[in-house]
Design a protein around this motif. Sequence first.
Motif, PDB file in Angstrom:
ATOM      1  N   SER A   1      -1.450  19.306 -10.762  1.00  0.00           N
ATOM      2  CA  SER A   1      -0.903  18.380  -9.778  1.00  0.00           C
ATOM      3  C   SER A   1      -2.015  17.819  -8.906  1.00  0.00           C
ATOM      4  O   SER A   1      -3.086  18.414  -8.774  1.00  0.00           O
ATOM      5  CB  SER A   1       0.140  19.085  -8.893  1.00  0.00           C
ATOM      6  N   SER A   2      -1.762  16.661  -8.310  1.00  0.00           N
ATOM      7  CA  SER A   2      -2.717  16.046  -7.402  1.00  0.00           C
ATOM      8  C   SER A   2      -1.957  15.193  -6.405  1.00  0.00           C
ATOM      9  O   SER A   2      -0.815  14.799  -6.642  1.00  0.00           O
ATOM     10  CB  SER A   2      -3.743  15.204  -8.166  1.00  0.00           C
ATOM     11  N   PHE A   3      -2.608  14.904  -5.286  1.00  0.00           N
ATOM     12  CA  PHE A   3      -2.008  14.091  -4.236  1.00  0.00           C
ATOM     13  C   PHE A   3      -2.696  12.735  -4.224  1.00  0.00           C
ATOM     14  O   PHE A   3      -3.913  12.646  -4.050  1.00  0.00           O
ATOM     15  CB  PHE A   3      -2.172  14.780  -2.880  1.00  0.00           C
ATOM     16  N   MET A   4      -1.916  11.676  -4.419  1.00  0.00           N
ATOM     17  CA  MET A   4      -2.474  10.330  -4.384  1.00  0.00           C
ATOM     18  C   MET A   4      -2.467   9.815  -2.948  1.00  0.00           C
ATOM     19  O   MET A   4      -1.451   9.849  -2.268  1.00  0.00           O
ATOM     20  CB  MET A   4      -1.690   9.383  -5.287  1.00  0.00           C
ATOM     21  N   GLU A   5      -3.609   9.350  -2.511  1.00  0.00           N
ATOM     22  CA  GLU A   5      -3.769   8.879  -1.134  1.00  0.00           C
ATOM     23  C   GLU A   5      -2.977   7.611  -0.885  1.00  0.00           C
ATOM     24  O   GLU A   5      -2.776   6.791  -1.789  1.00  0.00           O
ATOM     25  CB  GLU A   5      -5.252   8.634  -0.851  1.00  0.00           C
ATOM     26  N   ASP A   6      -2.507   7.457   0.347  1.00  0.00           N
ATOM     27  CA  ASP A   6      -1.912   6.192   0.775  1.00  0.00           C
ATOM     28  C   ASP A   6      -2.485   5.831   2.140  1.00  0.00           C
ATOM     29  O   ASP A   6      -3.169   6.641   2.779  1.00  0.00           O
ATOM     30  CB  ASP A   6      -0.377   6.265   0.820  1.00  0.00           C
ATOM     31  N   ALA A   7      -2.237   4.628   2.587  1.00  0.00           N
ATOM     32  CA  ALA A   7      -2.747   4.182   3.885  1.00  0.00           C
ATOM     33  C   ALA A   7      -1.855   3.076   4.430  1.00  0.00           C
ATOM     34  O   ALA A   7      -1.376   2.219   3.676  1.00  0.00           O
ATOM     35  CB  ALA A   7      -4.190   3.685   3.767  1.00  0.00           C
ATOM     36  N   LEU A   8      -1.638   3.116   5.748  1.00  0.00           N
ATOM     37  CA  LEU A   8      -0.867   2.088   6.443  1.00  0.00           C
ATOM     38  C   LEU A   8      -1.851   1.053   6.971  1.00  0.00           C
ATOM     39  O   LEU A   8      -2.667   1.358   7.850  1.00  0.00           O
ATOM     40  CB  LEU A   8      -0.073   2.728   7.578  1.00  0.00           C
ATOM     41  N   LEU A   9      -1.787  -0.158   6.427  1.00  0.00           N
ATOM     42  CA  LEU A   9      -2.778  -1.180   6.734  1.00  0.00           C
ATOM     43  C   LEU A   9      -2.107  -2.455   7.225  1.00  0.00           C
ATOM     44  O   LEU A   9      -1.006  -2.795   6.784  1.00  0.00           O
ATOM     45  CB  LEU A   9      -3.616  -1.502   5.493  1.00  0.00           C
ATOM     46  N   VAL A  10      -2.798  -3.145   8.133  1.00  0.00           N
ATOM     47  CA  VAL A  10      -2.358  -4.468   8.560  1.00  0.00           C
ATOM     48  C   VAL A  10      -3.128  -5.492   7.742  1.00  0.00           C
ATOM     49  O   VAL A  10      -4.343  -5.613   7.864  1.00  0.00           O
ATOM     50  CB  VAL A  10      -2.601  -4.688  10.063  1.00  0.00           C
ATOM     51  N   ASN A  11      -2.415  -6.191   6.886  1.00  0.00           N
ATOM     52  CA  ASN A  11      -3.042  -7.170   6.014  1.00  0.00           C
ATOM     53  C   ASN A  11      -2.149  -8.406   5.961  1.00  0.00           C
ATOM     54  O   ASN A  11      -0.935  -8.301   5.825  1.00  0.00           O
ATOM     55  CB  ASN A  11      -3.232  -6.588   4.612  1.00  0.00           C
ATOM     56  N   LYS A  12      -2.762  -9.572   6.107  1.00  0.00           N
ATOM     57  CA  LYS A  12      -2.041 -10.836   6.106  1.00  0.00           C
ATOM     58  C   LYS A  12      -0.975 -10.866   7.199  1.00  0.00           C
ATOM     59  O   LYS A  12       0.113 -11.421   7.034  1.00  0.00           O
ATOM     60  CB  LYS A  12      -1.404 -11.101   4.744  1.00  0.00           C
ATOM     61  N   GLY A  13      -1.309 -10.209   8.323  1.00  0.00           N
ATOM     62  CA  GLY A  13      -0.427 -10.242   9.482  1.00  0.00           C
ATOM     63  C   GLY A  13       0.726  -9.264   9.438  1.00  0.00           C
ATOM     64  O   GLY A  13       1.535  -9.228  10.366  1.00  0.00           O
ATOM     65  N   GLU A  14       0.838  -8.469   8.381  1.00  0.00           N
ATOM     66  CA  GLU A  14       1.945  -7.528   8.265  1.00  0.00           C
ATOM     67  C   GLU A  14       1.412  -6.130   7.977  1.00  0.00           C
ATOM     68  O   GLU A  14       0.424  -5.965   7.275  1.00  0.00           O
ATOM     69  CB  GLU A  14       2.907  -7.957   7.155  1.00  0.00           C
ATOM     70  N   MET A  15       2.122  -5.116   8.520  1.00  0.00           N
ATOM     71  CA  MET A  15       1.750  -3.742   8.269  1.00  0.00           C
ATOM     72  C   MET A  15       2.513  -3.243   7.047  1.00  0.00           C
ATOM     73  O   MET A  15       3.735  -3.372   6.969  1.00  0.00           O
ATOM     74  CB  MET A  15       2.049  -2.867   9.490  1.00  0.00           C
ATOM     75  N   ALA A  16       1.792  -2.665   6.102  1.00  0.00           N
ATOM     76  CA  ALA A  16       2.414  -2.185   4.866  1.00  0.00           C
ATOM     77  C   ALA A  16       1.671  -0.956   4.389  1.00  0.00           C
ATOM     78  O   ALA A  16       0.503  -0.733   4.720  1.00  0.00           O
ATOM     79  CB  ALA A  16       2.393  -3.276   3.794  1.00  0.00           C
ATOM     80  N   LYS A  17       2.381  -0.129   3.590  1.00  0.00           N
ATOM     81  CA  LYS A  17       1.778   1.074   3.034  1.00  0.00           C
ATOM     82  C   LYS A  17       1.240   0.765   1.646  1.00  0.00           C
ATOM     83  O   LYS A  17       1.916   0.183   0.813  1.00  0.00           O
ATOM     84  CB  LYS A  17       2.797   2.214   2.969  1.00  0.00           C
ATOM     85  N   TYR A  18       0.015   1.174   1.408  1.00  0.00           N
ATOM     86  CA  TYR A  18      -0.634   0.998   0.113  1.00  0.00           C
ATOM     87  C   TYR A  18      -0.859   2.376  -0.513  1.00  0.00           C
ATOM     88  O   TYR A  18      -1.281   3.302   0.156  1.00  0.00           O
ATOM     89  CB  TYR A  18      -1.990   0.305   0.281  1.00  0.00           C
ATOM     90  N   ASN A  19      -0.580   2.500  -1.799  1.00  0.00           N
ATOM     91  CA  ASN A  19      -0.861   3.758  -2.486  1.00  0.00           C
ATOM     92  C   ASN A  19      -1.472   3.504  -3.865  1.00  0.00           C
ATOM     93  O   ASN A  19      -2.658   3.714  -4.070  1.00  0.00           O
ATOM     94  CB  ASN A  19       0.382   4.646  -2.572  1.00  0.00           C
ATOM     95  N   THR A  20      -0.665   3.046  -4.814  1.00  0.00           N
ATOM     96  CA  THR A  20      -1.179   2.898  -6.184  1.00  0.00           C
ATOM     97  C   THR A  20      -2.298   1.866  -6.291  1.00  0.00           C
ATOM     98  O   THR A  20      -3.176   2.002  -7.154  1.00  0.00           O
ATOM     99  CB  THR A  20      -0.042   2.516  -7.153  1.00  0.00           C
ATOM    100  N   ILE A  21      -2.282   0.838  -5.445  1.00  0.00           N
ATOM    101  CA  ILE A  21      -3.340  -0.181  -5.512  1.00  0.00           C
ATOM    102  C   ILE A  21      -4.382   0.009  -4.414  1.00  0.00           C
ATOM    103  O   ILE A  21      -5.247  -0.843  -4.221  1.00  0.00           O
ATOM    104  CB  ILE A  21      -2.748  -1.606  -5.428  1.00  0.00           C
TER     105      ILE A  21
END
Length: 967
Positions: A756-776
């Motif tokens: 098993s492994s833990f894939m990192e995610d991050a909450l980012l403000v991009n293009k004026g909106e805050m969204a969570k990124y994980n797979t990309i």
Amino acid sequence: MHISLKQMKQTMRIVVAFVFIAVATINISFCKGSSSVGCLQSERLALLRFKQDLTDPANRLVSWTSDHEDCCTWSGVVCDNLTGHVLKLNLRTPPEKEYVTPAEVEARDRSKLSGKINPSLVDLKHLRSLDLSDNNFEGVEIPRFLGSMQNLRYLNLSVNSFQGMIPPQLGNLSNLQYLGLDGILDVKSLWWLSRLSLLKHLDLDGVDLSNSSDWLQVIHILPSLVVLKLSHCKLHHFPPQPIANFSSLASLDLSGNHFEGPIPDGLQNWTSIRHLDLSENHFNSSLPSSLYRLRNLEELFLSDNRLQGSMDGLGNLSSIKVLDLSLNDFDGGMPVSFGRLCNLRSMSLEAVILNQEISQVLSIFSECVAKVLEHLNLADTQLFGPLTNQLGRFKNLKSLRLYYNSISGPIPRSLGELSSLEILLLAYNQFNGTLSEIHFNNLTRLMALGVSGNSVMFKFSPQWAPTFKLLLLRLGSCHLGPHFPSWLRFQMSLYYLDISNSSIFDTIPQYLFKFPLTFLNLSHNKFYGEIPNLIQSTQLSSLDLNSNNLSGLLPQIPKNMYVLDLSNNVFLGFMFAQLCTKMNESKSLMEILILNKNFLSGELPDCWMNWQHLKVLNLENNRFTGTLPPSIGSLTSLQSLNLRKNNFVGEVPLSLQNCTKLVKLDLGENEFVGNVPAWMGERFSRIKILILRSNKFQGLLPRELCHLTSLQILDLAYNNLFGNIPRCISNFSVMMRESEMDDDIEYPSNNVYFNSSFMEDALLVNKGEMAKYNTILKFVRMIDLSKNNFSGGVPMGVTDLSTLQSLNLSHNSLTGRIPENIGAMSSLEVIDFSGNQLSGEIPQSISKLTFLSVLNLSNNKLSGRIPSSTQLQSFSASSFTGNELCGPPLSNNCTVSVSTSSNQNRGEKDGNEDEVDWFFVSMALGFVVGFWSFIGPLFFNRRWRRMYFQFLNHLQEKLGSVVRKCC
């Protein structure tokens, strides 16, 4: 002395009787399998000395004591019944069963012998067989003295992690028929093998033969060789024909090497071959025709290559029992010729593109195949269409793997006719409908069931008691609710259970944690209430309860747990009891702890020194307060720390610099103060994601941050930082190269049960909106320094960051011009320079940014014409307002304001920018003609020149007299 005939006869009778009794005694001892003589004292002492250097955690050698004088009765010892000499020593770890639980795997690993091999073995002069395989002599070299044990016929040291050079003294074992070696072993020459003329079985799996140029020549002269295993030996060149005379071989394993190109033709010479393994290489051609003529071949492994073309010719392998063609590039689908493989027991085509209907594939198997086939793997082969009742033809099927396809419709009732089925994996298809008792009542041997990712409803009567005993159950995203499935209470052997996102609205039953579970996923349901006591779940290594409605205090965490995810629930209270109680004073094995999106509060306790295996700690979006405790710096294995959106205060503790393995640090949306620590740039050399936004950091941005060459996301927005943006920002080298081949940002667990492994995610403000990124997330490159007080210019080096996608420097006090070479940042999708004091014109090169989707240059001091390009003119006027700009998309045109007539003339002239303006031409011509008409005669006529100067003198006197009168 004379002996009478009568006395001689009597004496002969006595001798015959004695011999008869002796023979009878010998026969009896052979039948009982015990020694009538007992082992020799010297050999017993040799075995005891050998035991002294071994570590035996499971007491496998408990019978090896001085109290048991006859060593021939000891575990693993076999003696000669006549002489008492030790003939065989078998200390191999007992082999695994076909299906085992993680607890059984761990128990077996713990039972392995380790330590050193004592030279006392040399005293076993008559030893013929020595088997120490599948133990744990890690880091130990193979002892040279083994080469002096000349009676050895069988030597097996494989699966032991030995290291170092293989001692060439093994070549002295001229009677050897079986040799098994593997591990981190090197060899410069195999010439010593050539002296083992009786060798029948040679196993060198994992031995580095890349520096041994003579391996093929040596093996070629071993006349008795029947089995050859050279997997993962770093071989690059496949033996050419006719040098590779493997005609006597019955088994050849060359898997896991670096062979490439076509599989050599001429395999028809390998007439005795029954087992051939060429998997995990780089073969990239079609199958050679000579392969189809190996009529004695029973097992063929070609998986994980790049083989192409048709599989049709394999239908000629009439003796084949095991066929593994998975992970290749074959085309043409499954050939009809496979219907002739009437001895086929196991077939795998996983990840081979078939692109056929499942019913068409199953119909290819003739009745003779369907009756004997035991294992079928068609996972990830682009199968589609419904699964029909023809499945019931495969009466002897033990395992069926169809996951990752597009098979649709209901699962047929004929599934219930497969009474031998042990493994059924149908996950991630498009199955629908209902599964009920009729599908499972006859599946008494079923041990593993996987139907995750399908729209299937499980509907059983509350009283149903299944006859199978599952070890593994994966039903994620199936419909099991609203109540917890009552039939699961009978599955008391489960070690893996995933019923996530299965529409359950219930409490978690207490009995679940009495099962031998090592993995439990109940996430994305509507479980409510408190978590049952976990302390007794000593085998539970991974628990995922995220996204439910669980409440109460956090549970006590078992110290043997590796992964715990309780995020997105309504837990409350402090963390002191989980970290600082006596029960947690021993070192925890926890590696991934995720508690974000709860209502946890209070200060973090200063007890992190017992959690040194922790790799991921996520406490985001809680109600924690206070400063960070110094002991958080003792988390030296930490790779991801997320404390975002709490109420932490104070400065970042100096002890955090000990966490040198950090890849992600997110302290955003707190109330941290002080300077951004310069040691971050010196200590966090691996960091890829640094987020400090929405705090109260102040001061200059330290130049040391430029040392973070792995950085791909830098977010320092909404702070009080000032001064110049460091010019060395161009040192962020990851932002200068393409990212297609980058690995996912993930952290593998050392859990012995699951990979098993833990894939990192991050909450980012991009293009004026805050969204969570994980797979990309691995592809994202961004810098956000907005809402600070930075001054000076935009550093020119920023244009070297050619793969940067988002650059936000808005709402600072930046001056100067936009870098002229900004068009070199070809990956830019977002530019926000608004709210600064930038001046000058917008660089023309900005029109080259074809990926640009967000542009904001408003409220600066920019001037001039907006560069012309389809991309720029597509933005709204608000992107440019608050400047002195002109041209589309702004309404004001780039024109000069003059008189009406002039404007009219200019308007007429604008119709043809190349037209000559004759007004100015005639004015210039008139000036030239008039000037030379007057001046020319003065040059050529002396009389005119004298009269002209007399006139000027007279005029000067007149003017002088007028001036004097006025004065």
